[in-house]
Design an enzyme around this catalytic site. Structure first.
Site, mmCIF file in Angstrom:
data_model
loop_
_atom_site.group_PDB
_atom_site.id
_atom_site.type_symbol
_atom_site.label_atom_id
_atom_site.label_comp_id
_atom_site.label_asym_id
_atom_site.label_seq_id
_atom_site.Cartn_x
_atom_site.Cartn_y
_atom_site.Cartn_z
ATOM 1 N N ASP A 1 -22.952 58.474 -7.439
ATOM 2 C CA ASP A 1 -22.666 59.504 -6.697
ATOM 3 C C ASP A 1 -23.061 59.924 -5.246
ATOM 4 O OD1 ASP A 1 -21.036 60.080 -8.882
ATOM 5 O OD2 ASP A 1 -22.281 61.544 -9.767
ATOM 6 N N LYS B 1 -35.454 72.259 -13.537
ATOM 7 C CA LYS B 1 -35.196 73.337 -13.174
ATOM 8 C C LYS B 1 -36.328 74.459 -13.097
ATOM 9 C CE LYS B 1 -30.380 72.640 -14.323
ATOM 10 N NZ LYS B 1 -28.911 72.886 -15.024
ATOM 11 N N ASP C 1 -25.129 64.639 -3.569
ATOM 12 C CA ASP C 1 -24.694 64.053 -4.460
ATOM 13 C C ASP C 1 -23.041 64.580 -4.413
ATOM 14 O OD1 ASP C 1 -23.222 64.035 -7.206
ATOM 15 O OD2 ASP C 1 -25.355 64.085 -8.105
#
Length: 360
Positions: free
Chosen positions: A110, A162, A218
């Protein structure tokens, strides 16, 4: 030197385009995503590319075998019978990767960026440990897994998924260079290299990070695909401005295949890519869009932030915006408004789509 590219996914995030073709073969700025990567690898001295394939593998194999002779490199297929994650495919291709003692590249399919392959080889040899990963800075690290590493040496200390408080703004860019000894860490089973292999290597002091200086994206979903196109065209302006289009009605960075045709009194750009065989009739306005091979945009239509699939037909006085994506061979009738529509292949649209939704 070798490289393994992970191309086995279903490409669900990039539907409806990937309902017709495997994601690595989707055209990005008039060239298959995969070919951008393979050409950059070949230019850096890689002579053997291994594709970890699964979904639509025969289509991928046919297309890339045709590229072997053009690029002067060897391209092999490693077939996954079941999903193996991001590390399992390395174990599956172990025999190919271990033909020599040289380190090898691993890429997520990607990723589009200013691929710094030669610099990564030098970086990897300089620190002398098992693995090197490419990292890039982002504005919102809380959306990603971040990499915590030493500023001067690049030694990776840990990964934080995250984070809710700031610990780093560097994220894994999906490009690695690994020594063959890493393969001893990986079993032939579904395994995540990011979550299961790299943290152990980092704990042992065997993983280093090199920061990317150029653009990165991406492009696995439509909105990021369009953002990646903008970044790629900006980079092209800096490095190869002669490849971009200029002339009446062209605004900013615009890439037009020589086989495309543009009518009179059009406004094309900024940030537009028109593929081979595309026809744009008179009075059309296109901004921040990619229009794929053999699509036809009829007169006085207005497109912004759209992906128009192969062989689509967009009628007169149509307005499309807000990441509208047309799959292959879609017909949009005259005088319609499409707002964030995602249209599956071979559909004919006869009424407006005022709110974002999927048209099946």
């Amino acid at each position: 030197m070798k490289a393994l590219i992970l191309v086995g996914g279903y490409g669900t995030r990039l539907r409806p385009l990937t309902l017709s073709i495997p994601k690595p073969l989707a055209d990005f700025c008039n060239k298959p995503i995969l070919l951008h990567q393979v050409e950059a690898l070949a230019a850096a001295g890689v002579d053997h590319v291994i594709l970890a394939v699964s979904y639509m593998s025969q289509v991928l194999e046919k297309e890339m075998k045709a590229q072997e002779q053009k690029l002067g490199i060897r391209i092999s297929m490693s077939h996954e019978e079941e999903p193996l994650g991001t590390a399992g495919p390395l174990a599956l291709a172990r025999d190919l990767l271990c033909e020599t003692a040289d380190p090898f590249f691993v890429l997520n399919s990607d990723v589009i960026c200013d691929f710094p392959f030669e610099a990564m080889v030098q970086f990897h040899r300089h620190h002398g440990q098992e693995g090197s990963i490419l990292v890039t800075k982002v504005e919102e690290p809380s959306k990603y897994g971040v990499v915590v590493c030493e500023a001067d040496t690049g030694r990776v200390h840990r990964f934080v998924e995250k984070p809710q408080v700031f610990v780093s703004n560097k994220i894994n860019a999906g490009v690695y260079i690994l020594s063959p000894s890493v393969l001893r860490r990986i079993q032939l089973q579904p395994t995540s290299i990011e979550k299961e292999i790299f943290p152990v290597m980092a704990k042992e002091g065997q993983l280093y990070a090199m920061e990317l200086q150029g653009f990165w994206m991406d492009i696995g979903q439509p909105k990021d695909f369009l953002t990646g196109m903008c970044l790629f065209l900006k980079s092209l302006r800096q490095k190869h401005p002669e490849q971009l289009c200029s002339g009446p009605g062209i605004v900013g960075n615009v890439l037009v295949d020589p086989r495309a045709r543009i009518g009179e009194n059009c406004s094309i750009g900024p940030n537009v890519s028109l593929g081979p065989g595309v026809v744009v009739e008179d009075g059309v306005c296109i901004r921040r869009c990619t229009v794929l091979r053999d699509a036809h945009i009829r007169s006085h239509s207005w497109l912004e932030s759209c992906i128009v699939g192969w062989r689509c037909r967009v009628g007169q006085w149509v307005r499309m915006e807000n990441v509208t994506v047309l799959g292959e061979d879609v017909i949009v009738n005259d005088e319609l408004y499409l707002n964030g529509a995602s249209v599956l292949p071979h559909k004919s649209i006869g009424e407006s789509v005022p709110e974002p939704r999927i048209i099946m």
